[in-house]
Write a protein that holds these residues in place. Structure first.
Motif, PDB file in Angstrom:
ATOM      1  N   UNK A 674       0.775  -1.164   0.093  1.00 26.35           N
ATOM      2  CA  UNK A 674      -0.150   0.088   0.040  1.00 26.35           C
ATOM      3  C   UNK A 674       0.872   1.300   0.000  1.00 26.35           C
ATOM      4  N   UNK A 675       1.894   0.967   0.812  1.00 27.13           N
ATOM      5  CA  UNK A 675       2.844   2.285   0.990  1.00 27.13           C
ATOM      6  C   UNK A 675       3.582   2.821  -0.452  1.00 27.13           C
ATOM      7  N   UNK A 676       4.063   1.299  -0.837  1.00 26.50           N
ATOM      8  CA  UNK A 676       4.761   1.740  -2.375  1.00 26.50           C
ATOM      9  C   UNK A 676       3.828   2.175  -3.386  1.00 26.50           C
ATOM     10  N   UNK A 677       2.651   1.738  -3.495  1.00 25.81           N
ATOM     11  CA  UNK A 677       1.767   2.416  -4.392  1.00 25.81           C
ATOM     12  C   UNK A 677       1.217   3.836  -4.204  1.00 25.81           C
ATOM     13  N   UNK A 678       1.178   4.104  -2.802  1.00 24.81           N
ATOM     14  CA  UNK A 678       1.118   5.511  -2.341  1.00 24.81           C
ATOM     15  C   UNK A 678       2.110   6.442  -2.940  1.00 24.81           C
ATOM     16  N   UNK A 679       3.683   5.879  -2.634  1.00 27.48           N
ATOM     17  CA  UNK A 679       4.653   6.846  -3.067  1.00 27.48           C
ATOM     18  C   UNK A 679       4.986   7.089  -4.662  1.00 27.48           C
ATOM     19  N   UNK A 680       4.334   5.812  -5.249  1.00 27.48           N
ATOM     20  CA  UNK A 680       4.635   5.894  -6.703  1.00 27.48           C
ATOM     21  C   UNK A 680       3.541   6.963  -7.365  1.00 27.48           C
TER      22      UNK A 680
END
Length: 1750
Positions: A674-680
């Motif tokens: 979830x965090x990776x998608x957020x930062x993406x």
């Protein structure tokens, strides 16, 4: 101080003082081997001067070193007395045009956002104020220390490189001349000699590693004296070091804190001095104690002479720095000496030696030699270049030293990179000559060694240590950024070659990132361990700007761009060759098209978010279009070799991954994904991640058949089945009973449509669409503001920053938005201009889900307000660039039409299928986009072009046989009337209308105009019908509403009439229940004169007061004998009115507070929130709070916002901090008033009577002491009607008595800071004092705000004053009668002397209002025994007159009237004549020590002004005491306030009449007042006295520009640690003192606890309450006591109406007067503690802060 020094000097070895600098220098001049001579001198003398004992003596050492060691060197250098030599050098020297000022920690620095070449170019305050940049947009920050001012550096500024001061010096130095020509030749030779020897000595001794011998400095005799030297590191905390030291060298905590502070500041400190064994023992204890958790503290046992030589070595380096300041020639010589290669070849110069030894040196030594490098090498442009080359050659070693170093970057030599790499010419030279780019990137790669099998980066768990190391590595990226920050204007072949070499290295780095951290979907069970993802994203974030800058460099040169493009493509091919094996090919076919692709499922295979190589290629591809290289040199580009399916494969997978995560298919992969998608998608990363993936898809699709692309896309989204097989959708939704799967499928379809919208619609990047960069920013801003109006800082956060920290927003914001200024709170907001709303795109690709729905809601709402239809059609778009032009064909491709048709079909037969409205909305949007596109094509049509875009025709055709599905157009017309799609009606209507417009356009462009088609007319008519229908419905609804309302109000009226009595009763009750507010309103005497006191006092009918308890909701009348009702109250000590903050009560237990001094140095203030409870309800509530607190303390040890042990609690209703309760009472004077006989005595008679009564009391008291001779009693003539044995009955019920005692004791406890004791005779005094002080503060507030005296107080203050005054008047009934009588006797003796009371304060040292309140409130204690028929009112009046006259005398004695003859009106009215007469009488009494004043007008004016506050306070006091309503004239601000006050207080308008009426007694009184010794001393000028009217206290004046404060704070050094800069300078806003907050050095002990400087200051300055401004953080700090505090927004705002707490944004800040007034008002109203209480209740994190350490 001088005496100490002399004593020291005597103790100094005589031989040292007898050294003559001149003789030694002469000896050196004749020596053959100078080095040997100098070394011998140093070997002998240095140990004699430095390090002679356990503690350093810097003053003595500096004095002797200058005399014995540095003096000869200066003589030698100058060849004459340096006092003459150096000034000569300075005169001959041309002043430098560089400023070069090295910044101290916390000093303000300024960077111009318009002219600076990059953000690291800064000016010091002085240069900034003298430069052109102060008129530009600038940014202000506080320096971390160590950088220097760039004024005069032409490479740092685009314009205005010089300030006025340095401009003068810039003209001559244009031609590069050798500065040595200005020096005499023999001096040059001497300078070489002495510099070479001293510099070498300093470097040798600092880099010396043996602990027991010295380099070439053999000592005469070697003593056994050693130091145990403790070194600093960044691993151990202060607490650990202090604790260890206390154990190791058994010192006190204070000493240990001193050691730790020095170690932290200088990097090392000796903690023990003695023989070797003694020191070694301490060392082993320290090592043993600190090696448990981490590596041990670094400790060394060093011989004292080594430490001595090192100390002198540092002194020498500082000395060299100051000497070269005299002359550029000397600076040049020092640079030559420093950079001269030694005998050992490479890296043997002194500068190299120091640099490479850097990480082994302690902090203090590093600072000294870094400063020297800055003032020498970096200030000499020729040698700056040579030094840069040495630095670049050693770059790799310096960086790996830094990685191992345990100090922060700012103490490392590696930090000098910012000074070198940011100079454009140096950076260019280092790239071409030293291949710097490649070096930095290679060094970076070397430090990230962990790789997986494919050679990609693999990161360990992100522990604290990992993060620490990783932060170190990131500083290399920063260096790379500095090198790239200024772009080259012309390219040499060398530069191209070396840049591309660096680009290769960079691609290697990106190749290691391509595909790192791959993830696989978890099925079945949740992931067990969250995988490591932070490191990879941190790396990506740090590299984002570098990647952008690399592309910018490539864009500047066509050859470089073509080469870079080829290289990048090659690397991408290499990456792909590893990916594709083992994936079998499949063929997809649909609508008569087929395509071959591979079988791949995102939800089953590995997939990675990190694809930097693909994204870099996408960026370069756009640049080919933007720079038009693609059209100029197509033959040089490998465009034909590109395989579009390969290019789009990985970005498409990445976007599908995001879609599946949104659809909830990856839930079991935990938060890391979830965090990776957020930062993406986040603004920090999206520019080089998400945005570039869209670009890559656009690149690929522009070279493919759109049908093929759409089929591959359907396959990757796992939706191919649904759209390729007819009726699959129906089967799917009936067979799949699992709601989840259906839901996921819908979301995936929505996401896929969204992606198509983005691929076609996102053309606002230059190179994709025909736009420029400002269009892109405008569009970002429009879409941000279409969510809601935003503050400047929010907008800046929402926009991506470039390498110069700029978003480009300021240049365009005015075009799209209007700014609204803030009020007293909140911040300024930008609102979108209405005409920009048409550019709104609902499917803007940077919206998050939440933002999108908010924006849609906001835009529809706007349209409804403007009475428009609520469709949000797609905006018109700019045309694509030729390289991307084919993208629009997706819209009219067969597969796309099939997808649209299918979804519309589902919507028409809406029951059989699983579909969603969002899906339909997206399809409608796509149709709209296609129509807009076709319309634009037609409008821009030129003669020979044929329109290839024929969307309208395609949607009009029905499907082929066999299925014969209706055409898209037909389905839209069906849907227009579908009841379940009310929301989308407007949009469909808009589509049909646009369709007709296009049809017209086509017909007009074809030859024969055809008449309007049926469909159109029909459509129009249905629309009109529709409108009329809507209008009719609205009208009906309106009429119905009105009718209902009329019926209701009729019913209401009817009900009231029927139940009249009931209502009458309620209204009356309402009237009574609102406590004290209405109390005075009863039968108001209309025309009569209202008088507040005395026999003439206006009679007020008694009035029932009924109140309700907030805890049990019961109502009760306030009566004398009923259960007590109480108000929650808060008592605090206060210095708000103080005129002398330094007064300290020595011993509170013995202090007598009977007389208040007029400086009001510390008062007791009572405030209340006005909420009423039963006493017993409150008691129960408080007990519960206490019990809860005890339970809580056992559970967790944090403070609450209130301190129960001190009796604090929160008001149960409003949570206002309280620490006691005030009982509510009926007016008390009515109870004590007895019969009035007609004849009331005048003042003289009354004074006589009272004096007799007092005398009788005194005799009786003596009597009690020695009761033996009782016959005296009979002789005593008691005054008539006086019965001293009479004990009055207490009229109050038990519970009221208990509450009277409770509140009285609380006032006593808080006011005197003592333990509660209800028996103490001082209790009543404190109660009267609190009443007087509170009235005085309220009067001041009203006066400062220019409000009338009555009628403008908030009801909580009004209730508080009523209760407080009544309480104070009733309190004597629960005190010891004789004590109160005693107080009255003493008080009255200060005005009417009697023989008993000696040394009372003189009339100048008594605050008259406090005296008045105490006298009036203690008088009933005597009056209750007086049965002679004198009324209480008479007593009040006479007391009031007496005190008023004393006050008049006080004013006249202290009035400093300057007869300045200003607008003097000598009207000689009777007042003026009378005042003059009185003044003359005073002159007689004082023995003519008073100044002669002839002008009665001045005196009268002064008297009126001086007595006004006293009269206003008295009016408030008697109003609340006797309950006489205030006359209406005092409830408004009119003229003649003075006269109205006099009449209300039954005073004559001409105050001096009082004296004339009672002259016979007053003359004696005045004489006795004036004969006091203190009065004489004052008039002789030997002491000070308060003069009237007292000025109101205000907070200090703050400067308008915040940087003045920063500057002031940066010059402030900590008062305790000799001249060290304070880390958290904090300004007291009450008295203006600057404090060193939050540090060990300034902690003091207060009541047995260590507290920080601010807390300690509050106790002396604000009796426990303080208001501070933390200058570096730009925030206001409120403190109260030791455990309470909160932060409050500062009164400084930037141009956008925002505060900048922490100075993070750096916009210039200016004082907002209104906000500062608000803080001042909180202070004056004593609401600071309450404010803190509310803040701590609202924000639990505030409770955990150790406020007492600030």
């Amino acid at each position: 101080m001088a005496a100490d020094l002399e004593a020291e000097v005597q103790a100094i070895d005589k031989s040292l003082l007898e050294c003559s600098a001149e003789e030694i220098a002469v000896k050196w001049l004749q020596a053959n081997d100078l080095q040997k001579e100098v070394y011998q001198h140093l070997a002998y003398y240095v140990p004699k001067i430095y390090c002679r004992g356990p503690n350093p003596a810097p003053q003595r050492e500096d004095m002797l070193a200058q005399h014995v060691l540095l003096g000869p060197m200066e003589w030698y250098l100058c060849g004459e007395d340096p006092a003459f030599g150096f000034p000569k050098l300075e005169q001959a020297n041309k002043p430098s045009h560089l400023c070069g000022r090295v910044f101290k920690v916390g000093e303000p620095t300024y960077s111009c956002r318009d002219c600076a070449v990059d953000p690291t170019c800064v000016l010091c305050m002085e240069c900034f104020l003298g430069s052109i940049h102060r008129e530009h947009r600038y940014r202000m920050t506080t320096s971390g220390g160590g950088g220097f001012c760039d004024c005069g550096d032409t490479e740092a500024w685009k314009e205005g490189p010089y300030c006025q001061k340095h401009e003068l010096n810039s003209s001559e130095t244009a031609e590069e001349e050798d500065p040595l020509v200005h020096l005499p030749e023999d001096m040059v030779a001497r300078a070489y000699n002495i510099f070479a020897i001293t510099f070498k000595y300093a470097v040798d001794i600092l880099t010396w590693e043996k602990e027991n011998e010295l380099p070439g400095l053999e000592m005469p005799e070697k003593s056994d004296t050693y130091y145990c030297m403790l070194f600093n590191d960044e691993v151990h905390t202060y607490e650990q070091v202090i604790y260890t030291l206390q154990k190791a060298v058994n010192c006190t905590q204070k000493e240990a804190i001193g050691f730790a502070t020095t170690v932290d500041r200088d990097g090392r400190r000796s903690v023990r001095y003695g023989d070797f064994q003694y020191c070694d023992q301490a060392k082993s204890v320290i090592v043993r104690n600190t090696s448990r958790q981490t590596k041990p503290l670094k400790v060394q046992v060093m011989h004292s002479s080594i430490v001595a030589h090192q100390s002198f070595g540092l002194k020498l380096l500082t000395w060299l720095g100051s000497v070269i300041g005299y002359s550029d020639g000397l600076r040049r010589i020092l640079c030559q000496v420093g950079l001269q290669e030694g005998p050992d070849g490479e890296n043997s110069s002194l500068v190299d030696k120091l640099m490479l030894y850097d990480s082994k040196l302690w902090k203090g030594a590093r600072n000294v030699y870094h400063q020297l490098f800055m003032s020498s090498l970096l200030m000499d442009l020729k040698y700056k270049k040579l030094f840069a080359i040495r630095f670049a050659r050693n770059y790799e070693r310096l960086q790996s030293d830094f990685m191992k170093d345990d100090h922060d970057r700012e103490f490392s030599i590696a930090d000098l990179s910012i000074q070198i790499f940011t100079v454009p010419s140096l950076a260019r030279m280092l790239i071409t000559e030293e291949n710097l780019m490649t070096t930095i990137i290679k060094t970076f790669m070397d430090h990230l060694r962990h790789r997986d099998i494919q050679g990609r980066f693999q990161f360990e768990r992100y522990t604290a240590l990992q993060a620490f190391k990783f932060r170190r590595v990131q500083s290399l990226i920063l260096d790379l950024k500095y090198v790239l920050i200024s772009k080259p204007t012309e390219w040499s072949d060398d530069l191209r070659h070396k840049f591309l070499e660096g680009f290769d290295a960079f691609l290697e780095l990106l190749k290691c990132m391509q595909g790192m951290d791959p993830i696989t979907r978890q099925v079945g069970q949740h992931i067990e361990m969250e995988p490591e993802w932070e490191a990879a994203f941190t790396l990506q974030m740090k590299l984002t700007l570098v990647i952008s800058m690399m592309q910018d460099w490539c864009a500047l040169d066509e050859k470089v761009l073509i080469e870079a493009y080829k290289k990048c493509l090659m690397v991408l091919m290499q990456c792909h060759s590893g990916f594709t094996d083992g994936e079998q090919p499949i063929v997809l076919s649909m609508c008569g098209h087929s395509v071959e692709t591979i079988r791949y499922c995102v939800s089953q295979e590995k997939v990675s978010i990190h694809l930097p190589v693909s994204r870099l290629l996408a960026g370069l591809h756009v640049l080919l279009s933007k720079t038009e290289v693609a059209y100029k040199f197509p033959e040089l580009l490998p465009l034909s070799e590109l395989s579009p399916p390969m290019l789009i494969e990985h970005p498409l997978r990445c976007l599908v991954l995001c879609a599946q995560v949104h659809a909830g298919m990856w839930r079991r992969n935990g938060f890391s994904l979830v965090n990776q998608i957020y930062y993406y998608h986040n603004v920090k990363c999206r520019r080089e991640m998400f945005d570039k993936d869209i670009v890559m898809l656009q690149t690929g699709v522009s070279m493919m058949d759109p049908n093929h692309f759409l089929m591959i896309m359907l396959s990757r989204f796992e939706l191919y089945q649904i759209f390729s097989t007819p009726d699959y959708g129906k089967r799917f939704s009936t067979e799949n009973t699992n709601k989840d799967v259906v839901q996921q499928n819908n979301t995936l379809i929505e996401e896929m449509l969204y992606l198509i919208i983005m691929i076609i619609g996102e053309r606002f990047s230059p190179g994709i669409g025909q736009v420029n960069a400002t269009d892109e920013i405008k569009r970002e801003i429009i879409h941000q503001l279409s969510i809601r109006p935003m503050a400047h800082s929010e907008l800046v956060k929402a926009l991506p920053e470039d390498e110069n920290r700029e978003t480009g927003m300021e240049s365009v914001i005015e075009e799209v938005a209007c700014f609204k200024k803030p009020g007293l709170t909140g911040r300024g907001l930008y609102e979108l201009k209405p005409e920009c709303a048409r550019n709104f795109n609902l499917y803007f690709y940077h919206f998050s889900r939440a933002e999108q729905s908010k924006a849609e809601e906001a835009q529809r709402k706007l349209k409804r307000q403007n009475r428009e239809d609520t469709a949000l059609p797609p905006p018109a778009l700019p045309p694509f660039c030729p390289l991307f032009a084919s993208l629009v064909n997706i819209l009219q491709s067969d597969v796309m039409l099939c997808i649209m048709g299918t979804i519309l079909q589902w919507a028409v037969e809406h029951n059989g299928y699983a579909w969603s409205e969002s899906m339909l909305q997206r399809v409608l949007h796509l149709i709209g986009m296609a129509l807009q596109e076709e319309k634009q094509h037609l409008e821009n049509l030129s003669e020979e072009n044929v329109v290839t875009f024929t969307f309208t025709q395609k949607i009009s055709k029905p499907g082929e046989a066999p299925s014969n599905s209706p055409s898209i157009l037909a389905m839209l017309e069906t849907l227009q009337n579908a009841p379940h799609l009310e929301v989308h009606k407007d949009m469909i209507r808009w589509i049909l209308k646009t369709f007709n417009t296009i049809k017209k356009l086509r017909e007009s462009s074809s030859t024969s105009p055809v008449a309007e088609t049926e469909g159109n007319i029909m459509e129009e008519s249905t629309r009109d019908k529709d409108k009329a229908e809507r209008k009719r419905k609205a009208e009906i609804a309106r009429l119905r509403r009105e009718k209902i309302m009329a019926q209701m109000s009729e019913m209401q009226r009817h009900f009231i009439n029927e139940n009249k009595e009931l209502f009458q009763q309620t209204l009356e009750e309402l009237d009574t229940s609102t406590s004290g507010v209405h109390e005075t309103r009863c039968p108001v005497i209309s025309d009569a004169k209202l008088t507040a006191l005395g026999p003439e006092q206006t009679r007020v009918a008694e009035h029932r007061q009924v109140v309700m308890c907030i805890l049990c909701q019961e109502e009760q009348e306030v009566k004398v004998d009923s259960r007590a009702m109480v108000l929650a109250a808060f008592i605090q000590r206060s210095t708000v009115l103080s005129k002398n903050r330094n007064k300290i009560i020595p011993d509170p237990e013995k202090y007598d507070p009977l007389f208040m001094h007029p400086d009001l140095s510390c008062g007791t203030h009572t405030g209340s929130c006005g909420h009423i409870m039963h006493a017993h309800c409150w008691q129960r509530y408080f007990d519960a709070v206490q019990a809860k607190e005890q339970r809580r303390q056992q559970r967790l040890r944090v403070h609450t916002s209130y301190d129960v042990e001190n009796g604090e609690f929160l008001c149960p209703l409003c949570e206002c901090l309280s620490n006691t309760v005030i009982p509510l009472l009926p007016p008390p004077r009515v109870l004590f008033n007895r019969l009035d006989f007609s004849g009331q005595p005048n003042l003289a008679q009354w004074i006589k009577t009272i004096s007799q009564q007092i005398k009788a009391l005194y005799l009786l008291r003596d009597e009690d002491d020695n009761s033996a001779n009782s016959e005296k009693m009979d002789q005593l003539q008691l005054p008539e009607g006086f019965r001293p044995d009479f004990k009055p009955k207490n009229p109050y019920s038990e519970s009221v008595k208990e509450m009277l005692t409770t509140f009285g004791t609380a006032t006593y406890k808080v006011g005197l800071k003592v333990h509660p004791n209800e028996e103490d005779p001082r209790v009543p005094i404190m109660c009267w004092g609190s009443c007087a002080y509170t009235i005085q503060t309220i009067e001041r507030i009203l006066a400062d705000e220019d409000k009338p005296l009555f009628g403008h107080l908030p009801c909580r203050q009004d209730d508080c004053l009523t209760s407080l005054t009544r309480f104070a008047a009733a309190h004597w009934t629960v005190s010891s009668l004789s004590a109160v009588q005693g107080h009255f006797c003493t008080l009255s003796a200060s005005l009417v002397p009697n023989e008993k009371n000696g040394n009372l304060p003189c009339i100048l040292d008594i605050d008259m209002f406090h005296l008045l309140v105490s006298l009036v409130l203690s008088f009933p204690a005597i009056h209750c025994q007086d049965f002679s028929g004198i009324s209480l009112g008479t007593g009040d009046l006479h007391l009031f007159h007496l005190v008023t006259m004393a006050h008049i005398v006080q004013i006249l004695l202290t009035s400093s009237t300057e007869e300045n003859g200003m607008d003097q009106e000598n009207t000689n009215s009777e007042e003026e004549i009378a005042v003059l007469t009185l003044y003359k009488f005073l002159c007689q009494c004082t023995g003519s020590a008073l100044k002669e004043i002839s002008s009665g007008w001045h005196l009268w004016r002064n008297l009126k002004a001086g007595i006004m506050p006293f009269l206003r306070c008295s009016a408030l006091f008697f109003h609340y005491l006797n309950g006489v309503p205030a006359p209406s004239e005092l409830q408004v601000n009119g003229t003649n306030q003075f006269e109205h006050l006099c009449s209300y207080l039954s005073l004559p308008n001409n105050l001096t009449c009082l004296f004339q009426e009672n002259s016979e007694i007053l003359n004696t009184l005045i004489e006795s007042w004036c004969s006091n010794n203190e009065v004489k001393r004052y008039l002789e000028g030997k002491r000070h006295a308060i003069s009237y009217a007292r000025e109101s206290n205000k907070l200090i004046d703050l400067p308008d520009d915040y940087s003045c404060l920063i500057n002031q704070a940066s010059n402030f050094s900590c008062p305790k640690s000799g001249g060290d800069k304070s880390r958290a300078p904090t300004l007291c806003l009450v008295c203006g003192t600057m404090l060193c907050s939050q540090s060990y050095c300034c902690q003091t002990e207060l009541e047995g606890e260590d507290v920080g400087a601010c807390t300690a200051h509050t106790y002396t300055c604000g009796s426990g309450v303080g208001i501070f401004l933390r200058v570096r953080e730009c925030q206001v700090l409120f403190l109260a006591g030791k455990t309470k505090g909160c932060f409050y927004p500062p009164p400084y705002l930037d141009d956008y109406g925002e505060t900048d707490q922490g100075l993070r944004r750096g916009n210039p800040l200016h004082l907002c007067k209104e906000r500062f007034k608000k803080i001042q008002k909180l202070w004056q109203q004593h609401s600071i503690t309450e404010e803190i209480g509310h803040a701590q209740e609202a924000n639990q994190t505030l409770v955990g802060i150790d406020w007492q350490h600030l």
